[in-house]
Design a protein around this motif. Structure first.
Motif, short mmCIF file in Angstrom:
data_model
loop_
_atom_site.label_atom_id
_atom_site.label_comp_id
_atom_site.label_asym_id
_atom_site.label_seq_id
_atom_site.Cartn_x
_atom_site.Cartn_y
_atom_site.Cartn_z
N SER A 1 0.78 -1.21 0.10
CA SER A 1 0.04 0.00 -0.02
C SER A 1 0.75 1.09 -0.12
N LYS A 2 0.10 2.48 -0.41
CA LYS A 2 0.65 3.65 -0.27
C LYS A 2 1.36 3.77 1.30
N GLU A 3 0.59 3.55 2.31
CA GLU A 3 1.13 3.50 3.52
C GLU A 3 2.49 2.72 4.06
N GLN B 1 5.10 4.86 2.41
CA GLN B 1 5.42 6.10 3.26
C GLN B 1 6.12 5.71 4.54
N SER B 2 5.81 4.50 5.14
CA SER B 2 6.58 4.07 6.19
C SER B 2 8.10 3.80 5.94
N LYS C 1 6.35 2.17 12.09
CA LYS C 1 6.77 2.31 10.55
C LYS C 1 7.55 1.03 10.09
N GLU D 1 5.52 -1.87 9.93
CA GLU D 1 4.45 -1.92 8.36
C GLU D 1 5.30 -2.23 7.38
#
Length: 279
Positions: free
Chosen positions: A66-68, A71-72, A246, A249
């Motif tokens: 995912s984008k999340e 980003q993490s 982070k 993830e």
């Protein structure tokens, strides 16, 4: 003069380096048009997005990332966790390098960090099958070429790249051999036994997966190249509390931990093999 938009800047930079591209469909040369279309001799066309990347995929691929997650990963790498690795890799790259391609680049931070240590004329490209990863790369890093694409059908010319970077990512040695210049090199980074061991202990406690070996990956790498150099880098890095979620993830190890709130880690071990190969 008004500042160029991200898309306009990317169009200009890709136009400067259009000789690196070939059509992933018909394998002919490509041209970057002023309107942001990248077209080949057979009229296949790919558009540079407003965010500054180009999608060379010929069919949609569902990504589990995912984008999340990306980003993490961006925040973890920006924190300096891999700085010694980036320094080591930059020192292994010849000063006169003209082009470097990160295959499986994700959100692009490893490539960006390494290129900060190289001379500014280096043309740097990143490719990943995940649109979410490339979207994040284009968001954070300009003056790089970011491509959504498949290594089994990559959009790069034969003998066009000096160095291929393959950082904790699957490799496609057939395409690597095709796109590398003569005397070009592949730098592949693979986990060693203690990589992220604090997470591995909690994710796979008292199971066979608690122990990790990269022997098979390294053996395959050695089989591909006439010249191989291997250097191990290992160190413990303090981990600030706010970065732990982070880290959990961004790595598949974290996905195997049922309750993240039970994880208490103050430092993390980075243990990697840096493999350098020349065909």
């Amino acid at each position: 003069m008004a500042k160029l938009s991200k898309r306009e800047s990317s169009i200009s930079y890709m136009k400067e380096n259009e000789k690196l591209f070939q059509c992933p469909i018909c394998k002919t040369n490509m041209q970057v048009q002023e309107n942001g279309n990248i077209t080949c001799e057979q009229k296949h066309s790919f558009d540079i997005a407003k965010q500054g990347y180009v999608n060379f995929m010929t069919k949609a691929i569902h990504s589990m990332y995912s984008k999340e997650l990306f980003q993490s990963r961006y925040e973890i790498i920006q924190s300096g966790l891999y700085n010694p690795v980036h320094e080591k890799i930059a020192n292994l790259i010849d000063f006169g390098v003209q082009s470097i391609l990160d295959t499986g680049c994700g959100e692009g931070t490893h490539l960006a960090k390494i290129c900060e240590k190289l001379h500014p004329q280096v043309v740097s490209l990143g490719i990943d099958i995940s649109k979410e990863g490339i979207f994040t790369a284009a968001k954070h890093y300009e003056r790089h070429i970011w491509c959504v694409g498949d290594l089994a059908n990559s959009p790069f010319q034969a003998q066009s790249i000096d160095y291929i970077l393959n950082f904790l990512s699957p490799a496609n040695y057939t395409d690597f051999k095709r796109i590398l210049k003569p005397n070009g090199k592949v730098i592949k980074v693979v986990p060693q036994a203690s990589y992220l061991q604090q997470l591995r202990e909690q994710a796979f406690a008292k199971s066979e997966k608690e122990q990790y070996s990269n022997e098979q990956t390294v053996s395959l790498f050695k089989d591909q190249f006439s010249k191989v150099y291997i250097e191990r880098i290992i160190y413990d890095q303090p981990l600030e509390h706010h970065l732990l979620p982070k880290l959990l993830e961004m790595t598949p190890l974290g996905w195997h931990i049922e309750n993240n709130e039970d994880v208490a880690i103050n430092e993390i071990t980075i243990d990697l093999d840096i493999l350098v190969g020349e065909f």
